[in-house]
Design an enzyme around this catalytic site. Structure first.
Site, PDB file in Angstrom:
ATOM      1  N   ARG A 163       0.620  -1.174  -0.203  1.00  0.00           N
ATOM      2  CA  ARG A 163       0.002  -0.144  -0.070  1.00  0.00           C
ATOM      3  C   ARG A 163       0.954   1.094  -0.078  1.00  0.00           C
ATOM      4  O   ARG A 163       1.639   1.339   1.100  1.00  0.00           O
ATOM      5  CB  ARG A 163      -1.051  -0.030   1.130  1.00  0.00           C
ATOM      6  CG  ARG A 163      -1.800   1.158   1.264  1.00  0.00           C
ATOM      7  CD  ARG A 163      -2.913   0.826   2.359  1.00  0.00           C
ATOM      8  NE  ARG A 163      -2.484   0.677   3.674  1.00  0.00           N
ATOM      9  CZ  ARG A 163      -3.452   0.980   4.562  1.00  0.00           C
ATOM     10  NH1 ARG A 163      -4.483   1.211   4.600  1.00  0.00           N
ATOM     11  NH2 ARG A 163      -2.802   0.724   6.009  1.00  0.00           N
TER      12      ARG A 163
ATOM     13  N   THR B 279      -0.896   7.713  -1.232  1.00  0.00           N
ATOM     14  CA  THR B 279      -2.052   7.406  -1.815  1.00  0.00           C
ATOM     15  C   THR B 279      -3.107   6.409  -1.338  1.00  0.00           C
ATOM     16  O   THR B 279      -4.094   6.452  -1.655  1.00  0.00           O
ATOM     17  CB  THR B 279      -1.988   7.197  -3.275  1.00  0.00           C
ATOM     18  OG1 THR B 279      -1.256   5.814  -3.448  1.00  0.00           O
ATOM     19  CG2 THR B 279      -0.776   8.171  -4.206  1.00  0.00           C
TER      20      THR B 279
ATOM     21  N   ASP C 242      -0.792  -2.645  12.924  1.00  0.00           N
ATOM     22  CA  ASP C 242      -0.302  -3.467  11.529  1.00  0.00           C
ATOM     23  C   ASP C 242      -0.100  -5.028  11.685  1.00  0.00           C
ATOM     24  O   ASP C 242       0.799  -5.410  12.409  1.00  0.00           O
ATOM     25  CB  ASP C 242       1.005  -2.632  11.147  1.00  0.00           C
ATOM     26  CG  ASP C 242       1.599  -3.117   9.781  1.00  0.00           C
ATOM     27  OD1 ASP C 242       1.605  -2.213   9.105  1.00  0.00           O
ATOM     28  OD2 ASP C 242       1.378  -4.500   9.456  1.00  0.00           O
TER      29      ASP C 242
ATOM     30  N   ASP D 248       3.430  -6.403  10.865  1.00  0.00           N
ATOM     31  CA  ASP D 248       4.555  -6.052  11.917  1.00  0.00           C
ATOM     32  C   ASP D 248       4.122  -6.999  13.112  1.00  0.00           C
ATOM     33  O   ASP D 248       5.003  -7.250  13.609  1.00  0.00           O
ATOM     34  CB  ASP D 248       4.308  -4.476  12.061  1.00  0.00           C
ATOM     35  CG  ASP D 248       5.055  -3.812  10.936  1.00  0.00           C
ATOM     36  OD1 ASP D 248       5.804  -4.321  10.414  1.00  0.00           O
ATOM     37  OD2 ASP D 248       4.585  -2.524  11.149  1.00  0.00           O
TER      38      ASP D 248
HETATM   39  N1  URA Z   1      -3.366  -3.047   7.369  1.00  0.00           N
HETATM   40  C1  URA Z   1      -3.172  -3.486   8.632  1.00  0.00           C
HETATM   41  O1  URA Z   1      -2.236  -4.358   8.980  1.00  0.00           O
HETATM   42  N2  URA Z   1      -3.836  -2.922   9.585  1.00  0.00           N
HETATM   43  C2  URA Z   1      -4.706  -2.204   9.444  1.00  0.00           C
HETATM   44  O2  URA Z   1      -5.495  -1.516  10.351  1.00  0.00           O
HETATM   45  C3  URA Z   1      -5.217  -1.722   8.227  1.00  0.00           C
HETATM   46  C4  URA Z   1      -4.297  -2.471   7.279  1.00  0.00           C
END
Ligand code: URA
Length: 212
Positions: A107, A111, A203, A206
């Site tokens: 991502r 953007t 995330d 992560d």
């Molecule tokens: N990707 C993630 O890992 N966490 C989110 O909250 C949104 C997208």
């Protein structure tokens, strides 16, 4: 039931309890990974509950019987890298003969649009049920892009499996691909201005790989 006809939220108590443990920011990387694996199996159970069946003749130690078996071609599981791999391992344990594909989309932080950097899919998709795996259905941008790509590669029957979904992502997927059912453990409240799910769990990549 939700307001979204394509969405199924699996409210099983074991899933909800494990999800709470995962959301907690103090959960260790290894606990997070283990819980994700466990939930992925429970979600896989749900998303495969209406698979077509046939029978085959077998012999038990007692007698012959026409016994139920799965019908048709093996499933295809498509992991959206990298976080999809956290769901893949658990689902593959339940469906060990599934074919596996990978789609790499990251991502763009500015953007929020998906950028493809990798794609390797099983060679026949048109006659398989394809289950797309991504823990977080957030903006829906990368999920929709992955489904676009799978349809372009011939997939006709696609389902989307995620751990958490934001209303924005569910709506976006339903608009772009109303034929794709989405199965999740939770429909969360909303996205923040960086496209993260609230309350969410941060995330997912992560947290499962310990990269932050
Ligand atoms: N990707 C993630 O890992 N966490 C989110 O909250 C949104 C997208």
């Amino acid at each position: 039931m939700t307001d979204y006809p394509t969405l199924t939220v699996v409210t099983h108590p074991l899933i909800q309890h494990k999800l709470t443990l995962m959301r907690d920011k103090t959960a260790s990387t290894s606990d997070f990974r283990k819980l994700l694996r466990e939930i992925s199996q429970l979600l896989a159970y749900e998303i495969t509950r209406d698979l077509e069946m046939t029978t085959k003749l077998i012999e038990t130690p007692m007698t012959e019987m026409e016994a139920p078996v799965l019908k048709g071609k093996k499933l295809a599981l498509v992991s959206i890298l990298r976080a999809g791999n956290g769901l893949l391992d658990g689902v593959l344990e339940l469906v060990p003969s599934a074919r596996v594909g990978y789609v790499g989309l990251y991502r763009d932080e500015v953007t929020l649009k998906p950028v493809q950097y990798y794609c390797k899919l099983p060679d026949t998709l048109h006659d398989r049920l394809v289950i797309v795996l991504d823990p977080m259905l957030a903006t829906g941008n990368s999920s929709v892009a992955a489904v676009d790509l799978l349809k372009a590669a011939g997939a006709k029957r696609i389902r989307f499996l995620c751990l958490l979904a934001a209303p924005e992502g569910v709506a976006r997927m339903a608009e772009a691909h109303p034929d794709v059912p989405v199965v999740t453990a939770s429909l969360d409240d909303r996205l923040n201005d960086k496209g993260y799910i609230l309350p969410g769990l941060g995330d997912a990549g992560d947290r499962m790989f310990g990269t932050k």
